[in-house]
Design an enzyme around this catalytic site. Sequence first.
Site, PDB file in Angstrom:
ATOM      1  N   LYS A  88      -0.235  -1.500  10.544  1.00 45.22           N
ATOM      2  CA  LYS A  88      -1.306  -0.548  10.638  1.00 45.22           C
ATOM      3  C   LYS A  88      -2.317  -1.244   9.832  1.00 45.22           C
ATOM      4  O   LYS A  88      -3.698  -1.430  10.442  1.00 45.22           O
ATOM      5  CB  LYS A  88      -1.237   0.839   9.832  1.00 45.22           C
ATOM      6  CG  LYS A  88      -0.228   1.752  10.388  1.00 45.22           C
ATOM      7  CD  LYS A  88      -0.084   3.048   9.771  1.00 45.22           C
ATOM      8  CE  LYS A  88       0.319   2.933   8.403  1.00 45.22           C
ATOM      9  NZ  LYS A  88       1.538   2.584   8.122  1.00 45.22           N
TER      10      LYS A  88
ATOM     11  N   ARG B  86      -0.197  12.235   6.053  1.00 48.44           N
ATOM     12  CA  ARG B  86       1.448  11.835   5.998  1.00 48.44           C
ATOM     13  C   ARG B  86       2.142  13.084   6.330  1.00 48.44           C
ATOM     14  O   ARG B  86       3.418  13.020   6.376  1.00 48.44           O
ATOM     15  CB  ARG B  86       1.510  11.145   4.975  1.00 48.44           C
ATOM     16  CG  ARG B  86       1.858   9.578   5.225  1.00 48.44           C
ATOM     17  CD  ARG B  86       2.071   8.785   3.667  1.00 48.44           C
ATOM     18  NE  ARG B  86       2.773   7.589   3.700  1.00 48.44           N
ATOM     19  CZ  ARG B  86       2.023   6.495   3.534  1.00 48.44           C
ATOM     20  NH1 ARG B  86       0.656   6.363   3.571  1.00 48.44           N
ATOM     21  NH2 ARG B  86       2.759   5.540   3.269  1.00 48.44           N
TER      22      ARG B  86
ATOM     23  N   ARG C 253       7.463 -10.183   4.350  1.00 47.13           N
ATOM     24  CA  ARG C 253       6.187 -10.081   3.486  1.00 47.13           C
ATOM     25  C   ARG C 253       6.434 -10.374   1.927  1.00 47.13           C
ATOM     26  O   ARG C 253       5.880 -10.984   1.432  1.00 47.13           O
ATOM     27  CB  ARG C 253       5.616  -8.797   3.701  1.00 47.13           C
ATOM     28  CG  ARG C 253       4.386  -8.298   2.793  1.00 47.13           C
ATOM     29  CD  ARG C 253       3.432  -7.498   3.635  1.00 47.13           C
ATOM     30  NE  ARG C 253       3.496  -5.885   2.889  1.00 47.13           N
ATOM     31  CZ  ARG C 253       3.217  -4.851   3.651  1.00 47.13           C
ATOM     32  NH1 ARG C 253       2.995  -4.859   4.748  1.00 47.13           N
ATOM     33  NH2 ARG C 253       3.648  -3.713   2.956  1.00 47.13           N
TER      34      ARG C 253
ATOM     35  N   ARG D 246       4.187  -6.127  -3.986  1.00 44.94           N
ATOM     36  CA  ARG D 246       3.993  -4.776  -4.273  1.00 44.94           C
ATOM     37  C   ARG D 246       5.111  -4.382  -4.760  1.00 44.94           C
ATOM     38  O   ARG D 246       6.226  -4.470  -4.332  1.00 44.94           O
ATOM     39  CB  ARG D 246       3.657  -4.162  -2.813  1.00 44.94           C
ATOM     40  CG  ARG D 246       2.084  -3.967  -2.664  1.00 44.94           C
ATOM     41  CD  ARG D 246       2.012  -3.460  -1.156  1.00 44.94           C
ATOM     42  NE  ARG D 246       2.381  -2.195  -1.179  1.00 44.94           N
ATOM     43  CZ  ARG D 246       2.098  -1.435  -0.123  1.00 44.94           C
ATOM     44  NH1 ARG D 246       1.474  -1.876   0.851  1.00 44.94           N
ATOM     45  NH2 ARG D 246       2.694  -0.229   0.007  1.00 44.94           N
TER      46      ARG D 246
ATOM     47  N   ARG E  92      10.938   5.032   1.723  1.00 47.18           N
ATOM     48  CA  ARG E  92       9.631   5.262   2.300  1.00 47.18           C
ATOM     49  C   ARG E  92       9.996   5.530   3.813  1.00 47.18           C
ATOM     50  O   ARG E  92       9.330   6.360   4.544  1.00 47.18           O
ATOM     51  CB  ARG E  92       8.562   4.031   2.217  1.00 47.18           C
ATOM     52  CG  ARG E  92       8.258   3.935   0.726  1.00 47.18           C
ATOM     53  CD  ARG E  92       7.825   2.490   0.493  1.00 47.18           C
ATOM     54  NE  ARG E  92       6.645   2.056   1.069  1.00 47.18           N
ATOM     55  CZ  ARG E  92       6.124   0.733   1.276  1.00 47.18           C
ATOM     56  NH1 ARG E  92       6.894  -0.352   0.852  1.00 47.18           N
ATOM     57  NH2 ARG E  92       5.124   0.516   1.995  1.00 47.18           N
TER      58      ARG E  92
HETATM   59  P1  AMP Z   1       1.041   2.702   1.809  1.00 52.06           P
HETATM   60  O1  AMP Z   1       0.187   1.476   1.255  1.00 52.06           O
HETATM   61  O2  AMP Z   1       0.149   3.491   2.792  1.00 52.06           O
HETATM   62  O3  AMP Z   1       2.559   2.439   2.044  1.00 52.06           O
HETATM   63  O4  AMP Z   1       1.142   3.853   0.817  1.00 52.06           O
HETATM   64  C1  AMP Z   1       1.942   3.183  -0.516  1.00 52.06           C
HETATM   65  C2  AMP Z   1       2.536   4.676  -1.194  1.00 52.06           C
HETATM   66  O5  AMP Z   1       1.129   5.512  -1.564  1.00 52.06           O
HETATM   67  C3  AMP Z   1       3.351   5.605  -0.407  1.00 52.06           C
HETATM   68  O6  AMP Z   1       4.899   5.204  -0.286  1.00 52.06           O
HETATM   69  C4  AMP Z   1       2.891   6.894  -0.906  1.00 52.06           C
HETATM   70  O7  AMP Z   1       3.848   6.877  -2.269  1.00 52.06           O
HETATM   71  C5  AMP Z   1       1.600   6.785  -1.467  1.00 52.06           C
HETATM   72  N1  AMP Z   1       0.831   7.298  -0.472  1.00 52.06           N
HETATM   73  C6  AMP Z   1      -0.359   6.752   0.429  1.00 52.06           C
HETATM   74  N2  AMP Z   1      -0.702   7.669   1.266  1.00 52.06           N
HETATM   75  C7  AMP Z   1      -0.339   8.802   1.026  1.00 52.06           C
HETATM   76  C8  AMP Z   1      -0.256  10.031   1.771  1.00 52.06           C
HETATM   77  N3  AMP Z   1      -1.242  10.318   2.672  1.00 52.06           N
HETATM   78  N4  AMP Z   1       0.310  11.019   1.057  1.00 52.06           N
HETATM   79  C9  AMP Z   1       1.090  10.944   0.290  1.00 52.06           C
HETATM   80  N5  AMP Z   1       1.559   9.657  -0.274  1.00 52.06           N
HETATM   81  C10 AMP Z   1       0.801   8.680  -0.149  1.00 52.06           C
END
Ligand code: AMP
Length: 194
Positions: free
Chosen positions: A13, A88, A127, A139, A150
Amino acid sequence: MRLILLGPPGAGKGTQASRLVELYKIVQLSTGDMLRAEVAAKSAIGLEAKAIMDRGELVRDDILVAMIAHRIDQDDCRHGFILDGFPRTIAQADSLALMLSNKGMNLDVVIELKVDDAALLARIEKRVADDAASGRSVRADDNSETLKKRLLAYRQQTAPLVSYYEAKGLLNSIDGMQPVDVVWQDITTILAEK
Ligand code: AMP
């Protein structure tokens, strides 16, 4: 142009969103990046979110909804935006719909990147290895234990959004396992038809 990129962690994404930013001159709103900035700033939200993110679970809907509501009101979003990592959950999607309709805005399209779990695990491991080899910081939630959680959160809480947006006639699904440039071509074809 207001669009959602939907897909599990590691689906690509972020990569595709960066290309869309270039092409359409719209902003990328990554809730993961916003939360990581809160964590780095040690804000109240960051302090609450850190442990949840490290565990690979989802942060509370109300926090995310407030964050996005505030962000899309800013001037740079007036030409459009790409939502990357939001919504999400169905509750987040309902809040987004309400938020947009209150502003007289609508969503143009939802693009789902479909990738299977084995490919995702392989991508994330690559990655981590690439980042470590080039000295970039890895990360905290990029490890196979957290990734599995996740992915589970995605399958249980986020995947229902596929039929949610299909019912609204907004969904377009793409095979995210194709090479990056082919995925990109599919995305631009979909957007050209909008
Ligand atoms: P990402 O970088 O999008 O993979 O997000 C990293 C982490 O941030 C996720 O594993 C969640 O813990 C949190 N997070 C990001 N976006 C959301 C969302 N829309 N709702 C809930 N948690 C989120």
